[in-house]
Scaffold this active site. Structure first.
Site, PDB file in Angstrom:
ATOM      1  NE  ARG A 137      -2.871   0.499   3.324  1.00 19.76           N
ATOM      2  CZ  ARG A 137      -2.104   0.892   4.341  1.00 19.76           C
ATOM      3  NH1 ARG A 137      -1.431   2.027   4.296  1.00 19.76           N
ATOM      4  NH2 ARG A 137      -2.001   0.128   5.411  1.00 19.76           N
ATOM      5  CE1 TYR A 178     -14.925  10.941 -16.654  1.00 21.67           C
ATOM      6  CE2 TYR A 178     -14.563  10.955 -14.285  1.00 21.67           C
ATOM      7  CZ  TYR A 178     -14.909  10.283 -15.438  1.00 21.67           C
ATOM      8  OH  TYR A 178     -15.243   8.974 -15.373  1.00 21.67           O
ATOM      9  CG  ASP A 238      -8.014  15.458 -15.711  1.00 18.92           C
ATOM     10  OD1 ASP A 238      -7.357  14.801 -16.546  1.00 18.92           O
ATOM     11  OD2 ASP A 238      -9.046  15.031 -15.159  1.00 18.92           O
ATOM     12  CE  LYS A 271     -11.543   7.313 -18.649  1.00 19.45           C
ATOM     13  NZ  LYS A 271     -11.744   8.637 -18.087  1.00 19.45           N
TER      14      LYS A 271
HETATM   15  C1  LIG Z   1     -12.032   9.177 -16.889  1.00 17.55           C
HETATM   16  C2  LIG Z   1     -11.552  10.494 -16.429  1.00 17.55           C
HETATM   17  C3  LIG Z   1     -11.240  10.736 -15.086  1.00 17.55           C
HETATM   18  C4  LIG Z   1     -11.429   9.672 -14.028  1.00 17.55           C
HETATM   19  O1  LIG Z   1     -10.604   8.580 -14.246  1.00 17.55           O
HETATM   20  P1  LIG Z   1     -10.952   7.073 -13.756  1.00 17.55           P
HETATM   21  O2  LIG Z   1      -9.713   6.338 -14.095  1.00 17.55           O
HETATM   22  O3  LIG Z   1     -12.144   6.628 -14.524  1.00 17.55           O
HETATM   23  O4  LIG Z   1     -11.223   7.164 -12.305  1.00 17.55           O
HETATM   24  C5  LIG Z   1     -10.780  11.977 -14.726  1.00 17.55           C
HETATM   25  N1  LIG Z   1     -10.619  12.959 -15.637  1.00 17.55           N
HETATM   26  C6  LIG Z   1     -10.912  12.785 -16.939  1.00 17.55           C
HETATM   27  C7  LIG Z   1     -10.718  13.898 -17.896  1.00 17.55           C
HETATM   28  C8  LIG Z   1     -11.380  11.550 -17.380  1.00 17.55           C
HETATM   29  O5  LIG Z   1     -11.678  11.371 -18.668  1.00 17.55           O
END
Ligand SMILES: *Cc1c(COP(=O)(O)O)cnc(C)c1O
Length: 392
Positions: A52, A105, A177, A202
């Site tokens: 962890r 998001y 992000d 992604k």
């Molecule tokens: C999918 C996404 C997230 C969250 O990510 P997860 O891996 O699904 O928790 C955050 N920001 C953006 C822009 C995303 O497309």
């Protein structure tokens, strides 16, 4: 920045070494002696103790993404939302204020709307295509501003440079992000971002088979604060997922280039079709922030295309059903093209009027373009459009 080749973790098996990083699922790491453990905890020697707190597969993955973003000391988390939480919950305290882009998001918006206020952290959303709107949202107690360079799903372009200058002048942290844009299109740290994060789930990992996040801060103290928070709250990533993501990263450049080519072709093809009322793509001259997209993304449009068809929900249903082979699924960045319909998914909680206001109508689709043969891909969209037209 000097680029170096990817190497697997330095583990030796006799006189030879593996060329692929091994998966190390061990939860516990044994030390030689109490003094050896002291040395490790005090940073005089390197080692692991408990998964962890960190493990080799997370470190290997973090180093790769660090290099892509031109940052150091990145932290791998169990999901992209864990990375968002490590920033928002790990760095803010009651009494702080947070400004977020109004098209973040969906789950990030939810954390801003529900979780931060519950903990005494007030939030304001602002239109980040307009630096004046962000300036107006700042308060003396604003701790950070969270933005995405290209918004979801309307693909608007934030005034990153303007907001970075504003944040620097006001002593506010800028958090970007970079999931949508990826370091192939932009490295936010080079544009003044203090903290950069990803949903590795992604495009970086790229195969829709692992859920992971990554976050890095320029200031090592902030990075340490987030790391401790992530360890305490158990945001740990699984070694196997990290290994899969590392494998995915090996082809990131190739996948990105192909997906972007396909997206460019699809966007220009769509713009010439009867019944298509709008096409949104960052490199199109009719994009609302066309000049900014060119200067920030250097001619890269990334892999996301949004468009609108005539005929409302019936046409949208017909399109999604007829576009066979394209998964109607609310994700992005997969090797396969996926289609999402924000009015019935990510933005269903908004009233139709509120959706209209940001351009999300019943005929509005967002496409995450994959790596398919471009002619086959366009053929499938043609099938969808034919079916949609016959609904009208
Ligand atoms: C999918 C996404 C997230 C969250 O990510 P997860 O891996 O699904 O928790 C955050 N920001 C953006 C822009 C995303 O497309």
């Amino acid at each position: 920045m000097k680029k170096s080749l990817q190497r697997p973790f330095p583990i030796r098996t006799g006189v030879s070494a593996p060329v692929v990083s091994p998966i190390m699922p061990s939860v516990v790491y044994a030390s030689e002696s109490p003094s050896a453990l002291d040395a490790q905890y005090e940073g005089r020697t390197q080692g692991f103790t408990y998964a962890r707190e960190g493990h080799p597969n997370a470190d290997m993955l973090a180093e790769r993404i660090d290099a892509m973003e031109g940052m150091q000391g990145g932290i791998v988390t169990g999901s992209g939302m864990a990375a968002v939480a490590a920033v928002l919950l790990g760095l803010c305290r009651a009494g702080d204020h947070v400004v977020g882009a109004d098209q973040l998001y969906g789950r990030s918006l939810r954390m801003m709307a529900e979780d931060l206020p519950r903990l005494g952290i007030e939030t304001t959303l602002a239109d980040v295509t307009d630096v004046d709107a962000v300036a107006a949202a700042l308060r003396p107690e604003t701790r950070l501003v969270l933005i995405e360079v290209v918004s979801n799903p309307t693909l608007r372009i934030a005034d990153l440079d303007g907001i970075a200058a504003l944040c620097a002048a006001r002593g506010v942290l800028l958090v970007v992000d970079n999931t949508f844009t990826t370091p192939a299109a932009i490295r936010p740290a080079e544009h003044g971002a203090d903290i950069v994060l990803h949903s590795v789930t992604k495009l970086l990992s790229g195969h829709s088979d692992t859920t992971l996040g990554w976050v890095a801060a320029k200031d090592p103290e902030l990075a340490q604060q987030m790391r401790v928070f992530a360890v305490t709250t158990g945001m740990t990533a699984s070694p196997f997922d990290c290994w899969l993501a590392e494998r995915g990263l090996a082809t990131f450049d190739l996948r990105y280039a192909r997906a972007q080519d396909n997206a460019q072709r699809l966007a220009s093809w769509l713009s010439e079709q009867a019944g298509v009322t709008r096409v949104l793509y960052p490199t199109r001259p009719d994009h609302p922030e066309a000049a900014r997209a060119q200067s920030l993304l250097h001619g890269q449009g990334c892999n996301m295309v949004s468009f609108e068809i005539e005929g409302g929900r019936d046409a949208a249903d017909a399109f999604a059903k007829a576009a066979e082979g394209i998964a109607f699924a609310p994700t992005l960045g997969d090797v396969g093209t996926t289609l999402s319909h924000p009015a019935s998914s990510s933005h269903r909680a908004l009233t139709p009027a509120a959706r209209e206001k940001i351009g999300i109508t019943e005929g509005f689709f967002r496409v995450s373009v994959g790596l398919e043969d471009p002619d086959a891909l366009i053929g499938t969209f043609e099938d969808g459009l034919d079916a949609a037209r016959s609904e009208r």
